[in-house]
Design a protein around this motif. Structure first.
Motif, PDB file in Angstrom:
ATOM      1  N   THR A  76     150.292 100.269 -21.801  1.00  0.00           N
ATOM      2  CA  THR A  76     150.825 101.002 -20.634  1.00  0.00           C
ATOM      3  C   THR A  76     152.061 101.799 -21.218  1.00  0.00           C
ATOM      4  OG1 THR A  76     150.370  99.185 -19.295  1.00  0.00           O
ATOM      5  CG2 THR A  76     151.857 100.407 -18.517  1.00  0.00           C
ATOM      6  N   LEU A  77     152.862 101.312 -22.453  1.00  0.00           N
ATOM      7  CA  LEU A  77     154.003 101.973 -22.504  1.00  0.00           C
ATOM      8  C   LEU A  77     153.629 103.333 -23.435  1.00  0.00           C
ATOM      9  CD1 LEU A  77     157.154 102.101 -23.128  1.00  0.00           C
ATOM     10  CD2 LEU A  77     156.850 100.687 -24.739  1.00  0.00           C
ATOM     11  N   LEU A  78     152.711 103.159 -24.244  1.00  0.00           N
ATOM     12  CA  LEU A  78     152.294 104.338 -24.992  1.00  0.00           C
ATOM     13  C   LEU A  78     151.430 105.407 -24.255  1.00  0.00           C
ATOM     14  CD1 LEU A  78     150.945 102.380 -28.349  1.00  0.00           C
ATOM     15  CD2 LEU A  78     153.134 103.581 -27.996  1.00  0.00           C
ATOM     16  N   ALA A  79     150.768 104.891 -23.351  1.00  0.00           N
ATOM     17  CA  ALA A  79     150.324 105.732 -22.666  1.00  0.00           C
ATOM     18  C   ALA A  79     151.074 106.524 -21.788  1.00  0.00           C
ATOM     19  CB  ALA A  79     149.069 105.024 -21.589  1.00  0.00           C
ATOM     20  N   ALA A  80     151.990 105.693 -21.103  1.00  0.00           N
ATOM     21  CA  ALA A  80     153.073 106.460 -20.202  1.00  0.00           C
ATOM     22  C   ALA A  80     153.994 107.628 -21.000  1.00  0.00           C
ATOM     23  CB  ALA A  80     153.932 105.310 -19.887  1.00  0.00           C
ATOM     24  N   MET A  81     154.192 107.313 -22.203  1.00  0.00           N
ATOM     25  CA  MET A  81     154.918 107.982 -23.057  1.00  0.00           C
ATOM     26  C   MET A  81     153.987 109.399 -23.418  1.00  0.00           C
ATOM     27  SD  MET A  81     157.317 106.065 -25.780  1.00  0.00           S
ATOM     28  CE  MET A  81     155.895 104.905 -26.342  1.00  0.00           C
ATOM     29  N   ALA A  82     152.671 109.246 -23.618  1.00  0.00           N
ATOM     30  CA  ALA A  82     151.654 110.210 -23.843  1.00  0.00           C
ATOM     31  C   ALA A  82     151.719 111.149 -22.758  1.00  0.00           C
ATOM     32  CB  ALA A  82     150.480 109.727 -24.326  1.00  0.00           C
ATOM     33  N   ALA A  83     151.277 110.343 -21.457  1.00  0.00           N
ATOM     34  CA  ALA A  83     151.181 111.218 -20.219  1.00  0.00           C
ATOM     35  C   ALA A  83     152.502 111.945 -19.945  1.00  0.00           C
ATOM     36  CB  ALA A  83     151.010 110.215 -19.223  1.00  0.00           C
ATOM     37  N   TYR A  84     153.682 111.549 -20.123  1.00  0.00           N
ATOM     38  CA  TYR A  84     154.998 112.120 -19.855  1.00  0.00           C
ATOM     39  C   TYR A  84     155.048 113.555 -20.546  1.00  0.00           C
ATOM     40  CZ  TYR A  84     160.072 112.833 -20.110  1.00  0.00           C
ATOM     41  OH  TYR A  84     161.299 113.420 -19.817  1.00  0.00           O
ATOM     42  N   ALA A  85     154.571 113.385 -22.021  1.00  0.00           N
ATOM     43  CA  ALA A  85     154.574 114.327 -22.949  1.00  0.00           C
ATOM     44  C   ALA A  85     153.533 115.590 -22.357  1.00  0.00           C
ATOM     45  CB  ALA A  85     154.284 113.987 -24.429  1.00  0.00           C
ATOM     46  N   PHE A  86     152.378 115.091 -22.045  1.00  0.00           N
ATOM     47  CA  PHE A  86     151.364 116.163 -21.761  1.00  0.00           C
ATOM     48  C   PHE A  86     151.752 116.784 -20.292  1.00  0.00           C
ATOM     49  CE2 PHE A  86     148.287 113.611 -24.550  1.00  0.00           C
ATOM     50  CZ  PHE A  86     148.156 114.716 -25.397  1.00  0.00           C
ATOM     51  N   ALA A  87     152.129 116.025 -19.316  1.00  0.00           N
ATOM     52  CA  ALA A  87     152.662 116.367 -17.818  1.00  0.00           C
ATOM     53  C   ALA A  87     153.741 117.341 -17.896  1.00  0.00           C
ATOM     54  CB  ALA A  87     152.730 115.239 -17.192  1.00  0.00           C
ATOM     55  N   ARG A  88     154.841 117.041 -18.838  1.00  0.00           N
ATOM     56  CA  ARG A  88     156.070 117.707 -18.547  1.00  0.00           C
ATOM     57  C   ARG A  88     156.864 118.707 -19.811  1.00  0.00           C
ATOM     58  NH1 ARG A  88     156.984 117.873 -13.337  1.00  0.00           N
ATOM     59  NH2 ARG A  88     157.726 116.140 -12.442  1.00  0.00           N
ATOM     60  N   PHE A  89     155.879 118.650 -20.823  1.00  0.00           N
ATOM     61  CA  PHE A  89     156.323 119.350 -22.005  1.00  0.00           C
ATOM     62  C   PHE A  89     155.200 120.414 -22.075  1.00  0.00           C
ATOM     63  CE2 PHE A  89     158.474 115.474 -23.163  1.00  0.00           C
ATOM     64  CZ  PHE A  89     159.723 115.765 -22.782  1.00  0.00           C
ATOM     65  N   ARG A  90     155.665 121.762 -22.621  1.00  0.00           N
ATOM     66  CA  ARG A  90     154.763 122.818 -23.101  1.00  0.00           C
ATOM     67  C   ARG A  90     154.718 122.881 -24.506  1.00  0.00           C
ATOM     68  NH1 ARG A  90     153.498 121.718 -18.919  1.00  0.00           N
ATOM     69  NH2 ARG A  90     153.489 122.970 -17.006  1.00  0.00           N
ATOM     70  N   PHE A  91     153.813 122.883 -25.283  1.00  0.00           N
ATOM     71  CA  PHE A  91     153.788 122.878 -26.567  1.00  0.00           C
ATOM     72  C   PHE A  91     152.474 123.584 -27.165  1.00  0.00           C
ATOM     73  CE2 PHE A  91     153.045 118.470 -25.524  1.00  0.00           C
ATOM     74  CZ  PHE A  91     151.784 118.311 -26.280  1.00  0.00           C
TER      75      PHE A  91
END
Length: 281
Positions: free
Chosen positions: A90-105
């Motif tokens: 849950t923690l790792l997936a939340a961090m990955a989802a946060y990056a994919f949802a809010r950052f542009r790279f």
């Protein structure tokens, strides 16, 4: 609604209720039979015609299931593995989802859909490569090895689950915290995690169920009897020539208790997470 419309509506409603009732019966009947058989003496487990209410009823199957074959140790092993997997996934997936949802790279969409492609590969297909990797990393015959691969296998689905929820959160809240000097980590911990409790609960339920019920990988990688998990323990009750089905069903019901409790505790958040855009991509 006119009289004619009501007359047409009633048969449709009755047909829907009958269909739903039949489907519910199909789903519930096997579980009801399992519960009934778990309270029957072994000689009456497969009696015909089957009786839903056992006569005589006994709890000996539950006593034997818990006390035989070191069942309590296997229960504790499964609890440790499932809880560790749930927290880490849950923690790792939340961090990955946060990056994919809010950052542009660069390559963001490519990386995300590469993760999604992994969901299309059946677990049995990669069983041997996983075992070779586990052996090279010295993670075979280890509960920590189970957690490692369960987390790796669950991150993609839970990232997909959480990404849609993070994308639906108002950008104004993010911008407001940024203006107040909040960094990336602080926004994630103080804003996204509290607002995402329904989605996180949904993710946690799926992660727990996946680790608690998993059988194939545990059977492949665990040889030490002291490190086996609950599905392996239940399989031991099935003999080569005869099976004590009352004992097997009693052990299965004991194994269901944590699953039911987890669902009941997180039911409100679980349903909310499924219906609030958590599964949007």
């Amino acid at each position: 609604m006119s009289v004619n419309s009501r007359r047409l509506h009633r048969p449709r409603t009755a047909a829907r209720l009958l269909t739903l009732s039949a489907m519910a019966l199909v789903m519930i009947a096997p579980f009801g039979y399992m519960v009934s058989t778990s309270f029957k003496p072994n000689q009456l487990a497969l009696d015909w015609p089957p009786r839903l209410i056992p006569d005589p009823a006994t709890i000996d199957n539950y006593v034997q299931a818990w006390t035989a074959n070191d069942f309590g140790r296997y229960f504790a092993n499964s609890a440790m593995v499932a809880v560790s997997t749930t927290v880490a996934t849950t923690l790792l997936a939340a961090m990955a989802a946060y990056a994919f949802a809010r950052f542009r790279f660069p390559g963001r969409d490519v990386l995300f859909w590469a993760m999604m492609l992994g969901l299309m590969v059946p677990g049995v297909v990669i069983l041997i490569p996983q075992f070779v990797l586990a052996r090279s990393l010295h993670l075979t015959d280890s509960l920590s090895g189970l957690v490692f691969f369960y987390v790796g296998g669950g991150i993609a689905f839970n990232t997909f689950l959480l990404r849609g929820f993070f994308e639906d959160l108002p950008h104004e809240l993010d911008e407001s915290m940024t203006l107040d000097g909040a960094g990336t980590l602080r926004r994630f911990v103080a804003l996204y995690l509290p607002l995402s409790r329904p989605a996180l609960a949904t993710s946690a339920v799926f992660a727990f169920l996946g680790a608690w019920d998993e059988y194939s990988w545990a059977l492949t990688t665990i040889n030490d009897p002291a490190k086996q998990t609950l599905p392996l323990a239940i399989a031991k009750y099935q003999g080569q020539h005869a099976t004590s089905w009352g004992l097997v069903f009693a052990a299965s019901i004991i194994a269901l208790v944590p699953v039911v409790l987890i669902y009941l505790v997180g039911q409100r958040h679980f349903i909310s997470g499924l219906t609030s855009g958590a599964v949007k991509s």
